[in-house]
Design a protein around this motif. Structure first.
Motif, short mmCIF file in Angstrom:
data_model
loop_
_atom_site.label_atom_id
_atom_site.label_comp_id
_atom_site.label_asym_id
_atom_site.label_seq_id
_atom_site.Cartn_x
_atom_site.Cartn_y
_atom_site.Cartn_z
N ALA B 112 1.25 4.66 -3.45
CA ALA B 112 1.27 3.20 -3.37
C ALA B 112 0.48 2.72 -2.16
O ALA B 112 -0.16 1.67 -2.20
CB ALA B 112 2.70 2.69 -3.31
N ALA B 113 0.55 3.47 -1.08
CA ALA B 113 -0.12 3.06 0.15
C ALA B 113 -1.63 3.08 -0.04
O ALA B 113 -2.16 3.79 -0.88
CB ALA B 113 0.27 4.01 1.27
N ALA B 114 -2.31 2.24 0.74
CA ALA B 114 -3.76 2.19 0.66
C ALA B 114 -4.33 2.02 2.06
O ALA B 114 -3.61 1.72 3.00
CB ALA B 114 -4.20 1.04 -0.24
N GLY B 115 -5.62 2.26 2.19
CA GLY B 115 -6.33 2.01 3.44
C GLY B 115 -5.72 2.75 4.61
O GLY B 115 -5.41 3.93 4.54
N HIS B 116 -5.51 2.00 5.73
CA HIS B 116 -5.03 2.62 6.96
C HIS B 116 -3.64 3.22 6.78
O HIS B 116 -3.33 4.24 7.40
CB HIS B 116 -5.03 1.60 8.10
CG HIS B 116 -6.41 1.14 8.44
ND1 HIS B 116 -7.41 2.00 8.85
CD2 HIS B 116 -6.98 -0.09 8.40
CE1 HIS B 116 -8.52 1.33 9.05
NE2 HIS B 116 -8.30 0.05 8.78
N GLN B 117 -2.84 2.59 5.93
CA GLN B 117 -1.49 3.14 5.68
C GLN B 117 -1.58 4.54 5.10
O GLN B 117 -0.87 5.45 5.51
CB GLN B 117 -0.75 2.24 4.69
CG GLN B 117 -0.16 1.02 5.32
CD GLN B 117 0.69 0.25 4.32
OE1 GLN B 117 0.58 0.43 3.12
NE2 GLN B 117 1.54 -0.63 4.84
N ALA B 118 -2.48 4.68 4.14
CA ALA B 118 -2.65 5.98 3.50
C ALA B 118 -3.15 7.01 4.51
O ALA B 118 -2.65 8.14 4.57
CB ALA B 118 -3.63 5.87 2.32
N ASP B 119 -4.12 6.59 5.31
CA ASP B 119 -4.66 7.49 6.34
C ASP B 119 -3.55 7.97 7.27
O ASP B 119 -3.49 9.14 7.64
CB ASP B 119 -5.72 6.78 7.18
CG ASP B 119 -7.03 6.64 6.43
OD1 ASP B 119 -7.15 7.30 5.38
OD2 ASP B 119 -7.89 5.88 6.88
N GLU B 120 -2.70 7.01 7.61
CA GLU B 120 -1.61 7.33 8.54
C GLU B 120 -0.64 8.33 7.93
O GLU B 120 -0.18 9.25 8.60
CB GLU B 120 -0.88 6.03 8.86
CG GLU B 120 -0.31 5.96 10.27
CD GLU B 120 0.40 4.64 10.48
OE1 GLU B 120 -0.28 3.59 10.37
OE2 GLU B 120 1.62 4.66 10.70
N ALA B 121 -0.34 8.14 6.62
CA ALA B 121 0.57 9.05 5.93
C ALA B 121 0.04 10.48 5.99
O ALA B 121 0.78 11.43 6.27
CB ALA B 121 0.75 8.62 4.47
N LEU B 122 -1.26 10.61 5.74
CA LEU B 122 -1.88 11.93 5.77
C LEU B 122 -1.81 12.52 7.17
O LEU B 122 -1.41 13.68 7.36
CB LEU B 122 -3.34 11.82 5.31
CG LEU B 122 -4.15 13.11 5.33
CD1 LEU B 122 -3.58 14.12 4.33
CD2 LEU B 122 -5.61 12.85 4.97
N GLU B 123 -2.17 11.68 8.15
CA GLU B 123 -2.19 12.11 9.54
C GLU B 123 -0.79 12.58 9.98
O GLU B 123 -0.64 13.64 10.60
CB GLU B 123 -2.68 10.94 10.40
CG GLU B 123 -3.15 11.35 11.78
CD GLU B 123 -4.26 12.39 11.77
OE1 GLU B 123 -5.14 12.32 10.88
OE2 GLU B 123 -4.23 13.29 12.62
N ASN B 124 0.23 11.76 9.62
CA ASN B 124 1.62 12.11 9.98
C ASN B 124 2.01 13.46 9.40
O ASN B 124 2.60 14.28 10.09
CB ASN B 124 2.58 11.04 9.45
CG ASN B 124 2.57 9.80 10.33
OD1 ASN B 124 2.05 9.84 11.46
ND2 ASN B 124 3.07 8.70 9.80
#
Lengths: 221, 378
Positions: B112-124
């Motif tokens: 569901a997440a997109a953009g910076h949110q998605a990037d952050e999920a991956l990074e986390n």
């Protein structure tokens, strides 16, 4: 030295002659069955038939005979007489060998009229045989690599592992197929030259492959 | 599906961390999967892993107890066909269970997440579970010109792969593109596309090639890891032996017709309608290792040969180049025209040799040789 007769010389030992005729027989069988494997005919009338199965069985059996024959001949080139020895197959590496090759080439190209006297192998022929043996080895390696795929992880499949990184699977098929055509090209050359030299040299070129004896001007030392 | 829908609040992150403590068995129970369905799934997976049926209870027990692993799914130069293959499984049990037992923290297509949110999920995920998470890669990686031909959120795929696959417990290269470069790597390969193992040589990579990969094989690979705690035994091309250990030709349902000598000669002929062997139509089953004949696609409904079309060899490296032409037995000979087959060239070679020696023989018949002195009569 006699002026009017030739000397009878034992040239081709038994393993050389056997290897030659086993090759003739196995290549004939392999080529014929190989054609059907590459481009099969719908022989089967019911699904319970085993036509292709038998054709492949004959092909693989002949392949084993051929491989053993080629391997034996290679070993014999290390232990056999000087006519069978491996040095015969590289005439271009020695000065007298080069001289003999050039003489033979000049005869073949209608430059010289005198038939060069050869006791063992024709130097042009042995150069071709070297290439032929490379083709044989390519045939054996590609053939057994394709065959070994029915049992991946088996001894044969594992020991031929390098082949699967050298060739793609289809590339192996193409090489196997194309090499057969090249061997056909060689056979035409080979039969023609044997016939020509039998006529021109009066040395019993063709029957020597059955009896082992050739007739030569020079007496063997 | 347990995709992390929001990663912006620490509360949610904590919640999902708590969730991970549940065992797979418990989660399935929560999701309303009956014990019977679970055991059926375990039996199917045991079969897919080429294990004897006696292993099914061990698989069930292991899955009951195991903690669900974290998984990130990366899409590179791809068509998302492997995601589709996984998601479109009509019967929910297998397809959904795999997504239920995995904690998919990042998947561009379904998150569901997109953009910076998605990037952050991956990074986390990759920082928190460094060396512990599984990574699935779909699509090839462009290497040419620093990898600029394939980018996600401003970073090249090469850069992402090095970072994410490099610190993963294991990377599953799903589909032929991720495994060997696939169609993007076909000649002339304008983007310098390669598979994951070539792009990140240091990573632990399990190749699951196929176009698309069979979702059952992905599930079985994950289950294998959950049950045995290690990656499955693989062949020289990095493929699990349980799925790629046998040749299609040797397990094919049409094999009796091959051995009998009953072949389809033309599309739609009587033999084709009777389901005879497709060998003469260029089927690449004899050159391809995959479990399609036994595992089949789409909940074991069918697979190419069953539907009357030869195997294309899609699970072999560089199949676009080496398996073509698809409807011929042998490849074209490089350097000769498209239509020149090996046999035509061979026949030309033999005819040429024959003609050359015939001419030579004729010339020899005409010439007068000088006989060797010693053999002259008298």
């Amino acid at each position: 030295m006699s002026e009017s007769c030739k000397f009878k010389c034992y040239i081709w030992e038994l393993p050389v002659r056997w290897s030659h005729w086993v090759n003739v027989l196995s290549i004939s069988i392999l080529a014929l069955t190989g054609f059907f494997i590459g481009n099969p005919v719908s022989f089967g009338s019911s699904a319970s038939d085993f036509t292709m199965g038998w054709i492949r069985f004959v092909h693989f059996t002949a392949a084993y005979a051929f491989a053993v024959s080629v391997l034996s001949r290679i070993i014999w080139s290390l232990i056999g007489n000087k006519y069978a020895g491996w040095k015969e197959f590289f005439p271009l590496l020695t000065a007298p060998g080069r001289e003999r090759t050039i003489k033979m080439l000049r005869y073949y190209m209608f430059v010289d009229k005198e038939v060069p006297e050869t006791v063992g192998h024709n130097p042009l022929a042995t150069s071709a045989y070297f290439a032929l043996f490379l083709l044989y080895i390519l045939m054996i390696l590609t053939g057994f690599s394709l065959y070994a795929e029915h049992a991946p992880g088996g001894i044969m499949h594992k020991s031929l592992g390098f082949m699967y990184s050298l060739f793609s699977n289809q590339g192996m098929r193409l090489a196997h197929h194309a090499s057969m055509w090249m061997i056909f090209g060689f056979i035409i050359n080979h039969i023609y030259s044997a016939w020509l030299m039998d006529i021109k040299e009066h040395g019993s070129e063709i029957s020597s492959m059955f009896s082992g004896y050739k007739f030569t001007v020079k007496k063997e030392k | 599906m347990s995709i992390q829908k929001n990663s912006d609040t620490s509360e949610k992150a904590e919640q999902s961390a708590e969730k991970r403590e549940y065992s797979v068995g418990e989660i399935l129970k929560q999701r309303g999967v009956s014990r019977r369905d679970f055991l059926k799934f375990c039996t199917a997976m045991t079969a897919a892993m080429s294990l004897p049926a006696s292993f099914a209870p061990s698989v069930a027990q292991a899955l009951d107890e195991v903690k669900r692993p974290t998984l990130v799914w990366l899409n590179f130069q791809d068509c998302t066909g492997d995601t589709e293959a996984l998601l479109r499984a009509s019967n929910p049990t297998v397809g959904e269970i795999i997504l239920d037992i995995l904690s998919v923290d990042y998947h561009e297509t379904i998150m569901a997440a997109a953009g910076h949110q998605a990037d952050e999920a991956l990074e986390n995920t990759i920082t928190k579970y460094k060396g512990k998470y599984l990574c699935v890669v779909e699509g090839s990686i462009s290497m040419k010109d620093g990898g600029v031909y394939g980018c996600t959120s401003g970073k090249t795929h090469l850069e992402i792969a090095r970072r994410v696959c490099g610190s993963a417990l294991a990377t599953i290269a799903i589909g032929t593109c991720a495994a060997y470069g696939g169609i993007a790597a076909a000649v002339p390969n304008p983007t310098g596309a390669v598979g994951v193992k070539d792009a990140v040589p240091g990573a632990t990579v399990i190749n699951l090639p196929g176009c698309p990969c069979n979702a059952d094989n992905l599930t079985a690979t994950v289950v294998h890891y959950l049950v045995f705690g290690k990656i499955p035994a693989m062949d020289s091309k990095g493929r699990p032996l349980f799925a790629y250990g046998k040749r299609i030709h040797d397990n094919c349902e049409r094999r009796p017709h091959f051995d009998a000598g009953q072949y389809v000669e033309h599309w739609g002929d009587d033999a084709h309608r009777k389901g005879f062997c497709l060998y003469k139509m260029g089927c690449k089953g004899p050159a391809t290792f995959h479990n399609c004949p036994t595992q089949r696609y789409n909940e074991k409904t069918s697979w190419p040969v069953a539907s009357g079309h030869g195997c294309a060899g899609c699970s072999e490296p560089q199949f676009w180049d080496t398996m073509s032409p698809l409807y011929r037995r042998l490849p074209n000979v490089p350097g000769f025209g498209i239509e020149a087959t090996a046999d035509k060239i061979g026949l030309g070679l033999v005819a040429g040799a024959g003609a050359a020696f015939a001419v030579h023989g004729a010339l020899n018949a005409l010439r007068k040789d000088k006989e060797p002195e010693e053999t002259k009569e008298g």
